[in-house]
Design a protein around this motif. Sequence first.
Motif, PDB file in Angstrom:
ATOM      1  N   LEU A 170      79.676 -24.086  10.852  1.00  0.00           N
ATOM      2  CA  LEU A 170      79.000 -25.344  10.557  1.00  0.00           C
ATOM      3  C   LEU A 170      80.051 -26.364  10.152  1.00  0.00           C
ATOM      4  O   LEU A 170      80.790 -26.155   9.185  1.00  0.00           O
ATOM      5  CB  LEU A 170      77.993 -25.164   9.415  1.00  0.00           C
ATOM      6  N   THR A 171      80.139 -27.464  10.875  1.00  0.00           N
ATOM      7  CA  THR A 171      81.111 -28.507  10.569  1.00  0.00           C
ATOM      8  C   THR A 171      80.429 -29.638   9.819  1.00  0.00           C
ATOM      9  O   THR A 171      79.479 -30.244  10.320  1.00  0.00           O
ATOM     10  CB  THR A 171      81.755 -29.048  11.859  1.00  0.00           C
ATOM     11  N   VAL A 172      80.909 -29.899   8.598  1.00  0.00           N
ATOM     12  CA  VAL A 172      80.315 -30.916   7.735  1.00  0.00           C
ATOM     13  C   VAL A 172      81.371 -31.972   7.440  1.00  0.00           C
ATOM     14  O   VAL A 172      82.450 -31.661   6.935  1.00  0.00           O
ATOM     15  CB  VAL A 172      79.806 -30.300   6.414  1.00  0.00           C
ATOM     16  N   ASN A 173      81.070 -33.211   7.759  1.00  0.00           N
ATOM     17  CA  ASN A 173      81.988 -34.329   7.536  1.00  0.00           C
ATOM     18  C   ASN A 173      81.445 -35.153   6.367  1.00  0.00           C
ATOM     19  O   ASN A 173      80.351 -35.701   6.443  1.00  0.00           O
ATOM     20  CB  ASN A 173      82.093 -35.177   8.800  1.00  0.00           C
ATOM     21  N   VAL A 174      82.201 -35.211   5.278  1.00  0.00           N
ATOM     22  CA  VAL A 174      81.712 -35.847   4.047  1.00  0.00           C
ATOM     23  C   VAL A 174      82.714 -36.873   3.541  1.00  0.00           C
ATOM     24  O   VAL A 174      83.896 -36.835   3.882  1.00  0.00           O
ATOM     25  CB  VAL A 174      81.446 -34.798   2.944  1.00  0.00           C
ATOM     26  N   PRO A 231      72.814 -35.260  14.074  1.00  0.00           N
ATOM     27  CA  PRO A 231      72.419 -35.607  15.449  1.00  0.00           C
ATOM     28  C   PRO A 231      71.045 -35.031  15.766  1.00  0.00           C
ATOM     29  O   PRO A 231      70.727 -33.906  15.355  1.00  0.00           O
ATOM     30  CB  PRO A 231      73.516 -34.960  16.307  1.00  0.00           C
ATOM     31  N   HIS A 232      70.252 -35.783  16.495  1.00  0.00           N
ATOM     32  CA  HIS A 232      68.869 -35.378  16.770  1.00  0.00           C
ATOM     33  C   HIS A 232      68.802 -33.990  17.405  1.00  0.00           C
ATOM     34  O   HIS A 232      67.944 -33.168  17.043  1.00  0.00           O
ATOM     35  CB  HIS A 232      68.199 -36.410  17.674  1.00  0.00           C
ATOM     36  N   TYR A 233      69.708 -33.708  18.315  1.00  0.00           N
ATOM     37  CA  TYR A 233      69.637 -32.442  19.042  1.00  0.00           C
ATOM     38  C   TYR A 233      70.099 -31.247  18.213  1.00  0.00           C
ATOM     39  O   TYR A 233      69.946 -30.093  18.627  1.00  0.00           O
ATOM     40  CB  TYR A 233      70.453 -32.521  20.337  1.00  0.00           C
ATOM     41  N   ALA A 257      68.621 -26.758  14.292  1.00  0.00           N
ATOM     42  CA  ALA A 257      69.508 -25.596  14.309  1.00  0.00           C
ATOM     43  C   ALA A 257      69.443 -24.887  12.955  1.00  0.00           C
ATOM     44  O   ALA A 257      69.421 -25.527  11.904  1.00  0.00           O
ATOM     45  CB  ALA A 257      70.936 -26.019  14.616  1.00  0.00           C
ATOM     46  N   ARG A 258      69.423 -23.568  12.983  1.00  0.00           N
ATOM     47  CA  ARG A 258      69.278 -22.807  11.740  1.00  0.00           C
ATOM     48  C   ARG A 258      70.375 -23.148  10.741  1.00  0.00           C
ATOM     49  O   ARG A 258      70.117 -23.355   9.555  1.00  0.00           O
ATOM     50  CB  ARG A 258      69.307 -21.302  12.046  1.00  0.00           C
ATOM     51  N   LYS A 259      71.616 -23.216  11.194  1.00  0.00           N
ATOM     52  CA  LYS A 259      72.722 -23.465  10.285  1.00  0.00           C
ATOM     53  C   LYS A 259      72.601 -24.830   9.623  1.00  0.00           C
ATOM     54  O   LYS A 259      72.965 -25.002   8.447  1.00  0.00           O
ATOM     55  CB  LYS A 259      74.063 -23.341  11.019  1.00  0.00           C
ATOM     56  N   VAL A 260      72.096 -25.814  10.357  1.00  0.00           N
ATOM     57  CA  VAL A 260      71.900 -27.150   9.798  1.00  0.00           C
ATOM     58  C   VAL A 260      70.764 -27.135   8.786  1.00  0.00           C
ATOM     59  O   VAL A 260      70.868 -27.720   7.700  1.00  0.00           O
ATOM     60  CB  VAL A 260      71.622 -28.168  10.918  1.00  0.00           C
TER      61      VAL A 260
END
Length: 304
Positions: A99-103, A276-278, A282-285
């Motif tokens: 999971l890539t998280v940009n903060v 993002p809408h798509y 997703a489970r990870k999101v």
Amino acid sequence: MLNMKELPSIRALRTFIAVANHLSFSKAARELSLTQGAVSKQISLLEQQLGQPLFERHLNGIRLTRIGLRYLPQIVEALEALQNATAGLRQLDQVEEVLTVNVSPSFASLWLIPRINGFVRAFPHLQVQLKTGDGLVHDISGDNDIVIRCLPLAKHYDNATLLCRENLRLVASAALLRQQPIREIDDLAKHVFLPQVTRPQLWEQFRIHHKIAYPMEFYGVGFEHFYMSLEAVKNQQGLALLPDFMVDDLIINTSELFNPLKSMMASHYGYYIIVPHYKRHARKVCVFTQWLTEMMASSQGHAS
């Protein structure tokens, strides 16, 4: 595309880098645990394979040729890319998803990183990769699964959910307050205020909020991020306005920082989760977003 047999070996390239760094065959040999003859042979074979001299040999030593100077940084970059790819693959060997998280930097350093271990323990097969960024997000279709940004409160942000509103606390170091106590608003006139580069209007808003009539003295250095202002506060360089959820634990659980006058002010900004809408379902999101929301509610509930 070159035939693999035409490419230099990794051993030869590592030898070239070592010799280039030391400008000495003997020192490179010691670094690589080889004989000087073996190092010299590797360089000669590499030069023959390239058809170009990489070093100029002189009685008083060696130096890189023009070709060698051009070749060195490219080889260093290529080997680093190979090492990074290999190390990254090994790190991902035990995880099922990434999971890539940009903060924003301050959100990451002052709030998320101190708490992220709880998420790691709860979801051991989901690796979180933290990146930092700031400001409006114009394109969320890249590698990021989740983006967290501090933005003016509004309802028109696409694919965004408000995580929390931003309330700012006036923060001072205990050492500074021992020298110049703050018991009422007029005592602030004796202090220096730390400018917030990206949002200079915050201190003007603070002045109006507290009906301050006297001139405010500002520190000679402005800070882009809250975590930088916090370090300046700790070093007794002045007073700062910092988000409550980022500093309340420090104020409550340590004797290092204080919120003089119990001052708090709504900034009219908020922290938004942008997905993002798509990727929204997703489970990870979903699990990370739920965890974020619960942790933020806990932080704000604890502070209140």
